[in-house]
Design an enzyme around this catalytic site. Structure first.
Site, PDB file in Angstrom:
ATOM      1  N   ARG A  30     -53.027 -30.318 -19.280  1.00 47.75           N
ATOM      2  CA  ARG A  30     -53.882 -29.638 -18.314  1.00 47.75           C
ATOM      3  C   ARG A  30     -54.025 -28.176 -18.715  1.00 47.75           C
ATOM      4  NH1 ARG A  30     -52.580 -31.188 -13.417  1.00 47.75           N
ATOM      5  NH2 ARG A  30     -53.348 -29.402 -12.253  1.00 47.75           N
ATOM      6  N   LYS A  35     -55.031 -26.987  -6.361  1.00 43.84           N
ATOM      7  CA  LYS A  35     -55.831 -26.941  -5.138  1.00 43.84           C
ATOM      8  C   LYS A  35     -54.980 -26.621  -3.919  1.00 43.84           C
ATOM      9  CE  LYS A  35     -57.714 -30.883  -6.149  1.00 43.84           C
ATOM     10  NZ  LYS A  35     -58.435 -32.151  -6.062  1.00 43.84           N
ATOM     11  N   GLU A  76     -60.045 -35.718  -6.296  1.00 39.31           N
ATOM     12  CA  GLU A  76     -59.739 -36.010  -4.903  1.00 39.31           C
ATOM     13  C   GLU A  76     -60.442 -34.944  -4.063  1.00 39.31           C
ATOM     14  OE1 GLU A  76     -55.545 -36.100  -3.976  1.00 39.31           O
ATOM     15  OE2 GLU A  76     -55.955 -36.384  -1.839  1.00 39.31           O
TER      16      GLU A  76
END
Ligand code: ATP
Ligand code: MG
Length: 551
Positions: free
Chosen positions: A264, A274, A37
């Site tokens: 992850r 982020k 994104e």
């Protein structure tokens, strides 16, 4: 695939794909995607996902990996982020070729799919507000309640959805929801929202849309539209997989990719989110997304990390299905391993102390030989200049040395690397402050090159530079952004009166040097210039990972 490239070890994802190829599932195609994104810069966690997706594509004949910018959220996205994402992936060494896509390019198709769901009785327009929707959803232990709007007719839903698109309603007044099961044990399946109203401009579609699809709706359909075979994502999407499959099943699409989740990457001493990294930038705790302390790819690059070291790290950590935290020392180990074989050695004095060689003729200069990298003789050698006035590190001299201090001290002899033995004869201090101004020494001309003819041994070997032949530089030393789990306010130390070997005059960012005894350094790509050299310490020489391993 070239034969020199080591085969990545098989992991559970690669095993699934190998099995699919055996049974000729997807007609033998392997199509993966990396779907960031564009709401921030890529970090080292993304590097893991990039290496998996692009790696798997490259290992399989005809394999392709798409770069898809998942730009379905108009408010937080920016073209600056898109540009940085593209350049970071290329820097890391991967190429999407012609397969660059934007989820926003599918808005029209996604709208049609939503209309199809409504027509099939699988979606409805709901007028509950966000709080009410949350309340109706229930909890992990209690089932949810049906929305009072759940049984609207197809005709009414079609009319309302079209009017949502036309902009007749305010933000938050209506949503489109999937009609699944408000009592499902999986909360994701309790009539999830598919579309919401947002009267906001989108960086690519402008004001064309005021309704935007939710991630769960857009993602599976984008995968399907692009003909993805394996949709690899992180573990937190495991609960979303039934929804991923449900949407594709209801719409009876031709391509139904398989979602596969992996753990992850988490790293000690930093954060990989982020949103939180953006906070550090916005609150000016760092100078930007590419601050050399940031775990972003652009920060690591500016710091002096190489793509090879990062790829090697990603390979070493492997791909697994259970969450864990990787010690940042492993990343540093991979970097040292790479740089040790490649970085040119130079001498740099970070906190200079003046040394005067009293028995060395004034005005004389000697050129001494120094190997550029003892690990790699093909890197050749260079000349370094020796003269009467030199600098060594302040902490390489001690007036009253403690036990086990083997460096320079009154009356003591040490070796200057590549040069001579010197002996400390006298210390000159500022009368008032007691500060040491200079140290006078004598040198032994018989020890040229750093060895004595009479077999006399010295315990300390110091790096040094000649005053006249060295150049000034600023050096930035970094510490971790987080210590334990709290923010470390002392993560940057700037040393502004360093003296470095003159070969560094032409140092370019992304060319790494080993400053003897200090670590690996590179010129700062933002602040360094010919007249104002600035170096970043990429990583010190101290190897904590080797210690962890040996324990
Ligand atoms: P963040 O939590 O940093 O915002 P994200 O998952 O929201 O990350 P996306 O842009 O959606 O960021 O991520 C793109 C891809 O990268 C996704 O497939 C995601 O699963 C993967 N990814 C993100 N963070 C990590 C990580 N720490 N380790 C491995 N893969 C990750
Ligand atoms: Mg995300």
């Amino acid at each position: 695939m070239s034969s020199s490239k080591p085969e990545p070890s098989a992991d559970f994802i690669r095993n699934i794909i190998a099995e699919d190829l055996k049974t000729n599932k997807n007609d033998g195609r392997v199509v993966t995607r990396f779907p960031p994104e564009p709401n921030g810069y890529l970090h080292i966690g993304h590097a893991k996902a990039i290496c998996i997706n692009f790696g798997i594509a490259s290992e399989n004949k005809g394999g392709v990996c798409h770069l898809r910018l998942d730009d379905t959220n108009p408010s937080k996205e920016d073209t600056e982020y898109i540009d940085s994402i593209k350049s970071d992936i290329k820097w890391l060494g991967f190429d999407w070729g012609k397969h660059l896509y934007y989820a926003s390019d599918y808005f029209e198709k996604l709208y049609e799919y939503a209309v199809q769901l409504i027509k099939n009785g699988n979606a409805y327009v709901c007028d509950l507000n966000a709080d009410e929707i949350r309340e109706y959803r229930g909890t992990l232990t209690e089932p949810g309640k049906n929305s009072p709007y759940r049984d609207r007719s197809v005709k009414e839903n079609l009319d309302l959805f079209e009017r949502m698109r036309k902009g007749e309603f305010e933000d938050g007044t209506h949503v489109l929801r999937a009609k699944i099961d408000m009592a499902s044990p999986n909360l994701t399946m309790r009539d999830p929202t598919l579309y919401r109203i947002r009267h906001e401009s989108h960086h690519r579609t402008g004001d064309k849309w005021c309704i935007y699809p939710m991630y769960d709706f857009a993602h599976c359909l984008s995968d399907s539209i692009e003909g993805i075979t394996h949709s690899i994502c992180t573990l937190e999407f495991e609960n979303n997989r039934p929804l991923y499959d449900w949407i594709l099943d209801q719409l009876n699409v031709k391509c139904h990719p398989q979602q596969i989740e992996f753990a992850r990457l988490n790293l000690t001493h930093t954060i990989l989110s982020k949103r939180k990294l953006l906070e550090l930038v916005e609150n000016k705790h760092v100078t930007g997304w590419n601050d050399p302390r940031m775990p972003t790819l652009s920060g690591l690059r500016r710091r002096g990390y190489t793509p090879e070291a990062i790829r090697n790290f990603c390979e070493r950590i492997g791909v697994a299905k259970s969450n864990s935290v990787v010690d940042i020392a492993l990343l540093e180990y991979c970097l040292r391993e790479y740089l040790n074989l490649r970085a040119q050695r130079v001498m740099a004095v970070l906190r200079p102390l003046k040394i005067i060689i009293d028995n060395y003729p004034e005005g004389k200069t000697e050129e001494l030989d120094a190997q550029n990298n003892p690990e790699d003789p093909t890197m050749g050698s260079r000349k370094i200049s020796f003269s009467r006035v030199l600098y060594i590190e302040q902490d390489d001299f001690c007036e009253n040395p403690p036990k086990n201090y083997f460096r320079l001290a009154p009356g003591r002899e040490v070796r200057l690397k590549h040069a001579y033995y010197i002996k400390c004869e006298k210390v000159v201090k500022n009368d008032k402050t007691g500060e040491i101004l200079e140290v006078h020494c004598t040198y032994d001309p018989e020890t040229r090159g750093g060895g004595s003819k009479d077999g006399r041994k010295v315990k300390g070997t110091l790096h040094w530079v000649s005053e006249q032949h060295s150049i000034k530089a600023e050096v930035r030393l970094y510490d971790y952004l987080f210590k334990d789990t709290s923010f470390n306010p002392n993560s940057l130390e700037k040393l502004t009166s360093c003296r470095v070997e003159s070969v560094l005059k032409n140092a370019l960012p992304e060319k790494q040097y080993q400053f003897l005894r200090h670590g690996y350094f590179c010129a700062d790509s933002v602040d360094s210039s010919k007249d104002n050299l600035v170096f970043n310490r990429t990583v010190s020489l101290r190897d904590t990972w080797a210690k962890i391993k040996s324990k």
